[in-house]
Each structure stands twice: as C-alpha cells, then as structure tokens.
Design a protein around this motif. Structure first.
Motif, PDB file in Angstrom:
ATOM      1  N   ILE A 114       0.858  -1.189   0.000  1.00  0.00           N
ATOM      2  CA  ILE A 114       0.000   0.000   0.000  1.00  0.00           C
ATOM      3  C   ILE A 114       0.894   1.239   0.000  1.00  0.00           C
ATOM      4  CG2 ILE A 114      -1.930   1.164   1.153  1.00  0.00           C
ATOM      5  CD1 ILE A 114      -2.330  -1.490   2.771  1.00  0.00           C
ATOM      6  N   GLY A 115       0.827   2.038  -1.049  1.00  0.00           N
ATOM      7  CA  GLY A 115       1.727   3.189  -1.090  1.00  0.00           C
ATOM      8  C   GLY A 115       1.477   4.111  -2.266  1.00  0.00           C
ATOM      9  N   GLY A 116       2.410   5.033  -2.441  1.00  0.00           N
ATOM     10  CA  GLY A 116       2.304   6.024  -3.506  1.00  0.00           C
ATOM     11  C   GLY A 116       3.190   5.674  -4.688  1.00  0.00           C
ATOM     12  N   ASN A 117       3.661   6.691  -5.330  1.00  0.00           N
ATOM     13  CA  ASN A 117       4.460   6.540  -6.532  1.00  0.00           C
ATOM     14  C   ASN A 117       5.682   5.635  -6.380  1.00  0.00           C
ATOM     15  OD1 ASN A 117       4.373   7.488  -9.194  1.00  0.00           O
ATOM     16  ND2 ASN A 117       3.772   9.483  -8.382  1.00  0.00           N
ATOM     17  N   ASP A 118       6.512   5.932  -5.368  1.00  0.00           N
ATOM     18  CA  ASP A 118       7.741   5.162  -5.152  1.00  0.00           C
ATOM     19  C   ASP A 118       7.418   3.710  -4.807  1.00  0.00           C
ATOM     20  OD1 ASP A 118       9.143   7.466  -5.612  1.00  0.00           O
ATOM     21  OD2 ASP A 118       9.364   7.946  -3.477  1.00  0.00           O
ATOM     22  N   SER A 119       6.336   3.542  -4.039  1.00  0.00           N
ATOM     23  CA  SER A 119       5.958   2.186  -3.636  1.00  0.00           C
ATOM     24  C   SER A 119       5.519   1.375  -4.853  1.00  0.00           C
ATOM     25  CB  SER A 119       4.833   2.251  -2.613  1.00  0.00           C
ATOM     26  OG  SER A 119       5.075   3.276  -1.682  1.00  0.00           O
ATOM     27  N   MET A 120       4.912   2.019  -5.814  1.00  0.00           N
ATOM     28  CA  MET A 120       4.476   1.313  -7.023  1.00  0.00           C
ATOM     29  C   MET A 120       5.698   0.903  -7.862  1.00  0.00           C
ATOM     30  SD  MET A 120       1.421   0.836  -6.459  1.00  0.00           S
ATOM     31  CE  MET A 120       0.860   1.360  -4.838  1.00  0.00           C
ATOM     32  N   ASP A 121       6.770   1.672  -7.721  1.00  0.00           N
ATOM     33  CA  ASP A 121       8.041   1.293  -8.347  1.00  0.00           C
ATOM     34  C   ASP A 121       8.534  -0.024  -7.736  1.00  0.00           C
ATOM     35  OD1 ASP A 121      10.587   2.069  -9.890  1.00  0.00           O
ATOM     36  OD2 ASP A 121      11.343   1.837  -7.834  1.00  0.00           O
ATOM     37  N   THR A 122       8.378  -0.151  -6.422  1.00  0.00           N
ATOM     38  CA  THR A 122       8.756  -1.384  -5.725  1.00  0.00           C
ATOM     39  C   THR A 122       7.908  -2.557  -6.232  1.00  0.00           C
ATOM     40  OG1 THR A 122       9.353  -0.118  -3.758  1.00  0.00           O
ATOM     41  CG2 THR A 122       8.914  -2.465  -3.425  1.00  0.00           C
ATOM     42  N   VAL A 123       6.601  -2.333  -6.345  1.00  0.00           N
ATOM     43  CA  VAL A 123       5.691  -3.374  -6.836  1.00  0.00           C
ATOM     44  C   VAL A 123       6.113  -3.810  -8.250  1.00  0.00           C
ATOM     45  CG1 VAL A 123       3.299  -3.845  -7.543  1.00  0.00           C
ATOM     46  CG2 VAL A 123       3.751  -2.614  -5.414  1.00  0.00           C
ATOM     47  N   ALA A 124       6.429  -2.815  -9.083  1.00  0.00           N
ATOM     48  CA  ALA A 124       6.822  -3.113 -10.472  1.00  0.00           C
ATOM     49  C   ALA A 124       8.093  -3.960 -10.502  1.00  0.00           C
ATOM     50  CB  ALA A 124       7.033  -1.804 -11.234  1.00  0.00           C
ATOM     51  N   ILE A 140       0.396  -7.214  -5.792  1.00  0.00           N
ATOM     52  CA  ILE A 140      -0.557  -6.157  -6.145  1.00  0.00           C
ATOM     53  C   ILE A 140      -0.236  -4.867  -5.373  1.00  0.00           C
ATOM     54  CG2 ILE A 140      -3.002  -5.448  -6.097  1.00  0.00           C
ATOM     55  CD1 ILE A 140      -3.023  -7.755  -7.851  1.00  0.00           C
ATOM     56  N   GLY A 141      -0.263  -3.767  -6.086  1.00  0.00           N
ATOM     57  CA  GLY A 141      -0.096  -2.464  -5.437  1.00  0.00           C
ATOM     58  C   GLY A 141      -1.450  -1.858  -5.113  1.00  0.00           C
ATOM     59  N   ILE A 142      -1.534  -1.243  -3.935  1.00  0.00           N
ATOM     60  CA  ILE A 142      -2.777  -0.567  -3.536  1.00  0.00           C
ATOM     61  C   ILE A 142      -2.443   0.915  -3.343  1.00  0.00           C
ATOM     62  CG2 ILE A 142      -4.583  -0.426  -1.769  1.00  0.00           C
ATOM     63  CD1 ILE A 142      -3.937  -3.454  -1.212  1.00  0.00           C
ATOM     64  N   PRO A 143      -3.079   1.792  -4.129  1.00  0.00           N
ATOM     65  CA  PRO A 143      -2.671   3.200  -4.090  1.00  0.00           C
ATOM     66  C   PRO A 143      -3.105   3.900  -2.806  1.00  0.00           C
ATOM     67  CG  PRO A 143      -4.622   2.967  -5.454  1.00  0.00           C
ATOM     68  CD  PRO A 143      -4.205   1.569  -5.047  1.00  0.00           C
ATOM     69  N   LYS A 144      -2.307   4.799  -2.359  1.00  0.00           N
ATOM     70  CA  LYS A 144      -2.663   5.743  -1.290  1.00  0.00           C
ATOM     71  C   LYS A 144      -1.716   6.913  -1.403  1.00  0.00           C
ATOM     72  CE  LYS A 144       1.010   5.995   0.927  1.00  0.00           C
ATOM     73  NZ  LYS A 144       1.705   7.209   0.963  1.00  0.00           N
ATOM     74  N   MET A 337      -1.709  -2.436 -10.235  1.00  0.00           N
ATOM     75  CA  MET A 337      -2.144  -1.557  -9.162  1.00  0.00           C
ATOM     76  C   MET A 337      -3.657  -1.464  -9.245  1.00  0.00           C
ATOM     77  SD  MET A 337      -1.395   2.482  -8.290  1.00  0.00           S
ATOM     78  CE  MET A 337      -2.647   3.201  -9.366  1.00  0.00           C
ATOM     79  N   MET A 338      -4.311  -1.510  -8.107  1.00  0.00           N
ATOM     80  CA  MET A 338      -5.762  -1.352  -8.065  1.00  0.00           C
ATOM     81  C   MET A 338      -6.087   0.109  -8.380  1.00  0.00           C
ATOM     82  SD  MET A 338      -6.348  -4.422  -7.355  1.00  0.00           S
ATOM     83  CE  MET A 338      -8.139  -4.291  -7.409  1.00  0.00           C
ATOM     84  N   ILE A 339      -7.180   0.321  -9.053  1.00  0.00           N
ATOM     85  CA  ILE A 339      -7.578   1.702  -9.375  1.00  0.00           C
ATOM     86  C   ILE A 339      -9.061   1.932  -9.098  1.00  0.00           C
ATOM     87  CG2 ILE A 339      -5.808   2.092 -11.147  1.00  0.00           C
ATOM     88  CD1 ILE A 339      -8.057   1.546 -13.242  1.00  0.00           C
ATOM     89  N   ASP A 356      -1.997  -2.292 -15.285  1.00  0.00           N
ATOM     90  CA  ASP A 356      -0.631  -2.808 -15.322  1.00  0.00           C
ATOM     91  C   ASP A 356       0.305  -1.823 -14.607  1.00  0.00           C
ATOM     92  OD1 ASP A 356       1.657  -4.123 -15.866  1.00  0.00           O
ATOM     93  OD2 ASP A 356       1.747  -3.570 -18.006  1.00  0.00           O
ATOM     94  N   ILE A 357       1.064  -2.334 -13.659  1.00  0.00           N
ATOM     95  CA  ILE A 357       1.875  -1.490 -12.782  1.00  0.00           C
ATOM     96  C   ILE A 357       2.913  -0.665 -13.560  1.00  0.00           C
ATOM     97  CG2 ILE A 357       3.630  -3.272 -12.251  1.00  0.00           C
ATOM     98  CD1 ILE A 357       2.147  -1.022  -9.587  1.00  0.00           C
ATOM     99  N   HIS A 358       3.396  -1.201 -14.663  1.00  0.00           N
ATOM    100  CA  HIS A 358       4.429  -0.481 -15.417  1.00  0.00           C
ATOM    101  C   HIS A 358       3.892   0.788 -16.052  1.00  0.00           C
ATOM    102  CE1 HIS A 358       7.262  -3.680 -14.771  1.00  0.00           C
ATOM    103  NE2 HIS A 358       6.293  -4.529 -15.042  1.00  0.00           N
ATOM    104  N   LYS A 359       2.576   0.848 -16.187  1.00  0.00           N
ATOM    105  CA  LYS A 359       1.970   2.044 -16.783  1.00  0.00           C
ATOM    106  C   LYS A 359       1.929   3.214 -15.808  1.00  0.00           C
ATOM    107  CE  LYS A 359      -1.021  -0.088 -20.208  1.00  0.00           C
ATOM    108  NZ  LYS A 359      -2.313  -0.762 -20.299  1.00  0.00           N
ATOM    109  N   ILE A 360       2.066   2.920 -14.494  1.00  0.00           N
ATOM    110  CA  ILE A 360       1.836   4.015 -13.546  1.00  0.00           C
ATOM    111  C   ILE A 360       3.036   4.352 -12.652  1.00  0.00           C
ATOM    112  CG2 ILE A 360      -0.662   3.642 -13.466  1.00  0.00           C
ATOM    113  CD1 ILE A 360       1.212   2.687 -10.501  1.00  0.00           C
ATOM    114  N   ALA A 361       3.944   3.395 -12.463  1.00  0.00           N
ATOM    115  CA  ALA A 361       5.061   3.654 -11.548  1.00  0.00           C
ATOM    116  C   ALA A 361       5.902   4.818 -12.037  1.00  0.00           C
ATOM    117  CB  ALA A 361       5.910   2.395 -11.406  1.00  0.00           C
ATOM    118  N   ASN A 362       6.287   5.682 -11.091  1.00  0.00           N
ATOM    119  CA  ASN A 362       7.185   6.815 -11.377  1.00  0.00           C
ATOM    120  C   ASN A 362       6.622   7.873 -12.331  1.00  0.00           C
ATOM    121  OD1 ASN A 362       9.246   5.574  -9.762  1.00  0.00           O
ATOM    122  ND2 ASN A 362       9.561   4.151 -11.471  1.00  0.00           N
TER     123      ASN A 362
END
Lengths: 423, 423
Positions: A114-124, A140-144, A337-339, A356-362
């Motif tokens: 569960i995290g933001g931009n940087d965390s989604m980089d970790t998920v990716a 799975i990444g969960i945005p916050k 990532m869930m949206i 797809d997580i690669h579309k949103i990380a960073n």
C-alpha cells in the motif's frame, strides 16, 4: 491463471494518510476469508522491514469486527512505513534474492503493498523479478497518497480525507480571519511538492457565506512573488480580510522552490541555514511590502494524520480497494495496481479495477492546466466538482476520556515456520 | 435590587474560541425568555463597534431552535471582536460619555461582554462609570479564553475545546512521528504567551499505547536551549521518536521570549527582520546540534477555531454560563464576571456563580509551580486530572456537502429607536 496456496504479506510505504489503514483492514479481512491464503502477515516498515525479517502475524490478531473497525480509524501507517527505493534488478540482484528468500521462508504467495508513486516502483520491480526467477507469487499495489498524484486511477485513497480536513480547516480559518475590524492577509500552506490537488481542495470552503480563499496557487504554474503581491492588492480593493492558499511546492519560473530560493539569505549566528516554510516567506514579503496584519499557517502533517476529520467516502473506498486487491490476486492478477474508476453520470459512483503497474510507476499526475484559471491564481469549477464528492460523510471515532481510541496489536516479529523446520 | 426594563446588548472581545458563540447563544436565548428584556442586540467588533454604533438586532433573527443550535457550533466570534483597551475614566471621560449616550439611545439596560482578561477590564471600567453617573444598567462579564488564564473561575469556557483539539492532534502527530524506522524529534508549538495551561493539555494524549509527548515546556519555567537539547538527548537514549510540546511563550532566564532572542540574528536580503515561530527556532537548534530528523509543527489558530473538535462539556458550560449571566443580571447583579466552580468529590461537576469584576480584571492565572515537575520539563498528574474532564464529549456538526454548516445572520446595523424619534 492458477490458484496459489500460502501466506500473504502486507506492507505500507511512503507518507501516511488517514485511509491507509482502512486499506490494510480490507486486505486482512478479505485474506482471512480466502480459501487460498493461510495467514495474513504484516511487514513492519515496508520493504525495509522485510529485508530485516520484521514480519508479524496480523491476521491472527484481527478477527473481531470491533478490532477491524478500530484499525480503520487508527491514524498513521499501522505497519510503519519506509522511503526505500529498490535498486534496478541488473544493478543489485542480491537484494532481490534476499527478499525472495524471505518470501520463500515465510511461504509468501500473495504480496500487497500500500503506497504512492515510489511504492508502485517497488511493486513493479518485485513483479518483474518474480517473473524472471519464476517464483510463484501474486503481487498487487494498492494506491494511497494525500497528493492524489498517481496516474491510472480517478483519485487516490487518502486524498479525500486530507481534502476534507483542508477544506474544513480553511473554512474555520477564514471565519477566524475576519473577527477583527482590521485589514489582514492570511496565507495557508498546503502539502504538495509537485502537484496542487490538495491545495485546490481549499476552494471547497467557498459557499454562500464565504468567498475565501481569494487566491489559490498551485505548483503547476510558475510563481512570482511580485505577481502574488499585486494579486493581493487587487483583492484588497474590495475585501478587508484576504485568505490565500498556496502549495508548499510552488516554484519560480526557473523551476526552483520558493522556499529554497528565499531561504538562501537566512543564516543564524553559527552560519547555519535557516529553513523556513514557503508560507512564512510569503508572510514576511506581504508584511514588508503591504504593511498590514499578516499571518501564515502551515497545515503540516495534520493533513495526513487528522483522522478525526476523515471522509467516510474515502475510508470506505480505501477499505473496498483493499478487499478487491485480494480478490484480484486470487483471480491470478499480478504486477497490477488497483484503481478507482469514476462512472459517468450526475451521481458520484466508483468501480474498482486494476491496471498494469508499469503504466503508472514513477509517473506523476498533475492538475491539468485547463483546471487552473488563466491568471494562475485560482482553479476552475471543474476541479471543484471533481473533488467535491470525495469528502462526503463523517467518520465516527470510538472515544475514551474524550479522545479517540486506537488499535493496539502485538507487532513482535516471528521466525518463519519453514526456517524452524530447518533448524 | 430593582428590575430594569429595556434592551440588552452583547459584545465579544479578544481572541475567538470554539465556545464563545455557545455563550452568545445562551445569553440571547435567555434574554428572549426574559420579562425585563425587550430586544437582544449584538455589538459588532465589541466596544470598538459600539463606539461606531455597529449594533444589530440578533434576537429577532434567532428564534428557532435550529438557528440557536447552529450558532453554538459556528466557529470564531460571531459578533466580531476587538482588542480595544478603554482609557482610565479620569483620563478620557468623553469616550465613556459617548458609550453611555449610545447605551441610552438604544435603551440598553443589560450589557454582556464575552471575553478574556482585557475584556474584563472593559467590564470593570464600564460598571464603575455607570455607578459614577448613576446610569441604571446591569453589566456582566462572561469569561472565555483558550488560555485559561482568568482568576476566580475554575477554568474558562473555550479552554476545554482547545485542550481537546490539542490533545487529539498531539495523539495523531505522535502516531505519525513513528512510522519511519528513523530517529526523529517532533516539536509541537502550542498557544500561550504567559501561561502554559493549553500546552499542558498535550499530556492527555498519553495512554497505555502512547507515552508521548516526552517533554513539556511551559512559560512558567525559564527555558534554556542547552538544557532542552540535553533533555532530548536523555529521552533519545531509550526512545527512537521523541515528541516535545512547547508553549509559544517560553522565555529565557531573563524573561525574554525565545522567539525574540533568537530571531535577532535573522534578516533577509533587504535587511528585514525574519519573524519565525519558537518551534521553528528549536527545530533548527536540534537539527544543528543533534543532526537527526526533526520537524516542528505550530498548531496556530486552529487551536481556537477548530470547532470540528470541540468539547461537548465545554460548549455546554459556555452555553449555561451565558444563560446564567442573564439570570444574574435580572436578579440585580452588576459589575460581576460569571465563574465556574468545580464541586469537590470524585465526579466532575460544576456550578455557576459570579465574582466581583475588580477581583479578576488584569490578573493572569498561571500554572502553579507545584503542578510542574522539578526538572521543569513536564507536568504532574494533578494537572492532568484537572484538565481531563473538560474535554469530554464530542459535538456533532450539521454537514452539507461534507462540510460543516454555519449560521448566517443579517448583521446590518440599525439606528436606535429613540434617535429616530428625535429626528
């Protein structure tokens, strides 16, 4: 798709929000119902904690409805957080090897972050490595984020509660600012280094008995102190008490943060740099140039931790997106990532999906220029309409002695069962 | 004692509090029930407004129960406020003559002034002048201040709500402060130039799952930055995340405000003095000397206007003390301030009484030294027990679009009826 049997691990990362524990609650509750997931474990301090085997059994302690409810309204990241950027896989395979060894030792087959931009980089990156070594796991990444700066989702869990706190507080400050029969300027500083979503939420304080904030400055538009002073002068022509909302991250035309450019002039007796806030700098500028009463207010971390002003809509969405993340993983989704998707139509309604997580990380989602007025000192009604439904509903807190009660769990880490067998 | 028939006038003065409008509500409601009082008028911006005949009819607009309830939970001084000190009577009789001429024109026979120390000075002087010229009027002061620094009363309306906001926010900040696995110091700055009551309220955040704030500094004890740094070092020996609460008004051994002593060193490129907060100065001191993560948070005016976190006990007491003020005046009392008396016994209970205004005006009630620990960096359990009952109960706000709804009245001033007759 094939089903995996094993344990799930949940981590939280980045700055806290009022809704981050509601998502945690959703994940744990759904994991406990799952036929594939045996145990729901929590990682203390995100990926940093995983590397130190700071893993505890959260699921076994969260079985009562009351405890789950209490977790929803406990502020700050319950599992602790981190600001840890994983290296590129080709640069440092050792770190990844270690993480996946630990995953294997704890029999982790489901990982929710569960995290933001940087965390989604970790998920990716973790998804990519899992694929590379063919380790069977659903990630799975969960945005916050209170910043609302993640792409792919209509908005981020956590933003609505922060917006509600910011709008309510702006309304209260506005009323306070006009009690004296004295000309005044009040400057409210809102979080947001590169995106102005949260600062825009101050506009929700406007209604039939309050026209403030009178000026709103977002980091998306270059900021000039001279123009700022001229803007205030114009408002002062027809208004005694001016209220201005600014993003902490407003920058000059060269892209330099205002707080950094002006601070360079300040050093104390030891030659140490004096670090002030952006609003404080503007307060001094207004005082020196306009010679009127001026006050600056930095809402500071209250924006991300004031759960006493959380939005019910936000907490419910955060909770559901957590539940849905588990269901998606059970259905074989990984590297997603869930949206939240806003349904078209006059009534506010969201559905939950994944991307797809690669579309949103960073990638940072900024406020579109067409939602900022031409002068660059206010926002449009479209942006107000976008935020409005996200702050609906109050959350009732359980109180003891007049203060909110929070959840207390035993977070003592335990050694993995597999490891025990080896020993 | 003899009964007076005529109108009542209500004014508010000094800094707003969350409870100041509850007292106003109590006065108006009781005045409307009174057989002696014909109309309930409001003075805009206190005594300053009276001198400008800024008087409007509040009573005629406040007849529904809903409106009265809404007034209770509308933040900031509804009537507007002022910081106006009346001259001594022998120095400037003209001002007094003007005020009482206006009183006479509006047929004011009851005057209620809701305020703090300075406002009680106004009540004292007006009572004295009324007696001198034998103008038949009952004048009563109604206490309010978040500072809790009025003598004669167990505590002041407004303090409980501010204390509840401060304690709740401290608890939230404390949880936020420990999410990262990094050593940190968080400094919270609370209002209070000369008395530390409100800063002491941070201690209420301590419970079985939170031991912070770890250090508390009040203005009643001389403050030393060196000692402060040493205190933090000691706490850091056994605690990763230190939370410190300080009063804005902490002073050095010479009685100089810390924010003033240190600020002298800071000027900007134009030679302008940089005015920073006390916490910001200490933040820089900690960063420079301890080289750890440090953050300062100034709770600012949210302490006095955050009605969304008001104490029900406080608002109820403020309301009742307003009602009782009218009853006291009807009973012939004048030159008094209403007070809250705490009944002895284990259960919290207050009664309302009044005290001669000359006994309390211009005297500040400070935190007794025996309620501060020997080290001067914490408070005793007696002080916690004293504040605890004042924050009990939440106030439910009426919401629209997720934001609190406030009362809107027509505050257009009107010319006095008597004057109309003359014209």
């Amino acid at each position: 798709m094939y089903q995996l049997f094993g344990n799930c691990l949940i981590g939280q990362s980045g700055g806290p929000t009022s809704a981050i524990n509601a998502s945690l609650c959703g994940v744990v509750e759904q994991a406990l119902k799952s036929k594939c997931i045996q145990n729901a474990y929590g990682a203390i301090n995100g990926i940093e904690g995983i590397l130190k085997r700071q893993i505890f059994d959260i699921g076994s302690q969260l079985k009562s409805k009351d405890d789950l409810e209490l977790l929803k309204t406990t502020p700050a990241a319950y599992l602790g957080s981190c600001r840890y950027k994983l290296p590129a896989i080709h640069q440092d395979t050792e770190t990844y090897k270690k993480i996946f060894d630990i995953f294997s030792q704890y029999d982790i087959r489901y990982f929710f972050y569960i995290g933001g931009n940087d965390s989604m980089d970790t998920v990716a990156k973790l998804s990519q490595y899992a694929k590379k070594i063919a380790y069977p796991i659903y990630i799975i990444g969960i945005p916050k984020t209170i910043d609302n700066d993640l792409v792919g989702t209509d908005h981020t869990p956590g933003f609505g509660s922060a917006a509600k706190f910011v709008a309510t507080t702006t309304l209260e400050i506005t009323r306070d600012s006009c009690v004296y029969d004295v000309d005044s300027v009040t400057i409210i500083e809102i979080m947001g280094r590169n995106s102005g979503w949260l600062t825009a939420a101050t506009a929700l304080a406007r209604n039939e008995y309050n026209s403030s904030p009178d000026l709103i400055y977002l980091p998306e538009v270059p900021f000039s102190i001279d123009k700022f002073i001229e803007d205030i002068k114009l408002v002062k022509k027809h208004k005694k008490n001016v209220v201005v909302a600014i993003s902490e991250g407003i920058k000059n035309v060269f892209g330099e943060y205002i707080c950094e450019t002006v601070n360079q002039g300040f050093t104390d007796a030891f030659g140490h740099k004096y670090l002030g806030g952006t609003a404080k700098i503007l307060e001094n500028a207004v005082r020196n140039r306009l010679r009127c009463k001026v006050r600056s207010i930095e809402l500071n971390i209250l924006q991300r931790c004031a759960i006493h002003m959380a939005s019910k809509t936000d907490l419910e969405e955060a909770y559901k997106i957590g539940q849905q993340a588990v269901k998606s993983a059970e259905n074989g989704y990984t590297g997603k990532m869930m949206i939240l998707k806003r349904e078209p139509g006059p009534e506010y309604k969201v559905s939950i999906d994944s991307i797809d997580i690669h579309k949103i990380a960073n990638v940072e989602k900024k406020v579109p220029v067409e939602w900022i007025n031409e002068q660059g000192n206010d926002i449009t009604s479209e942006l107000i309409d976008y935020i409005k439904p996200l702050i609906i509903g109050n959350v009732e807190l359980k109180l003891r002695d007049g203060l909110p009660v929070y959840l207390v769990l035993d977070t003592t880490p335990f050694a993995p069962k597999k490891q025990e067998k080896v020993v």
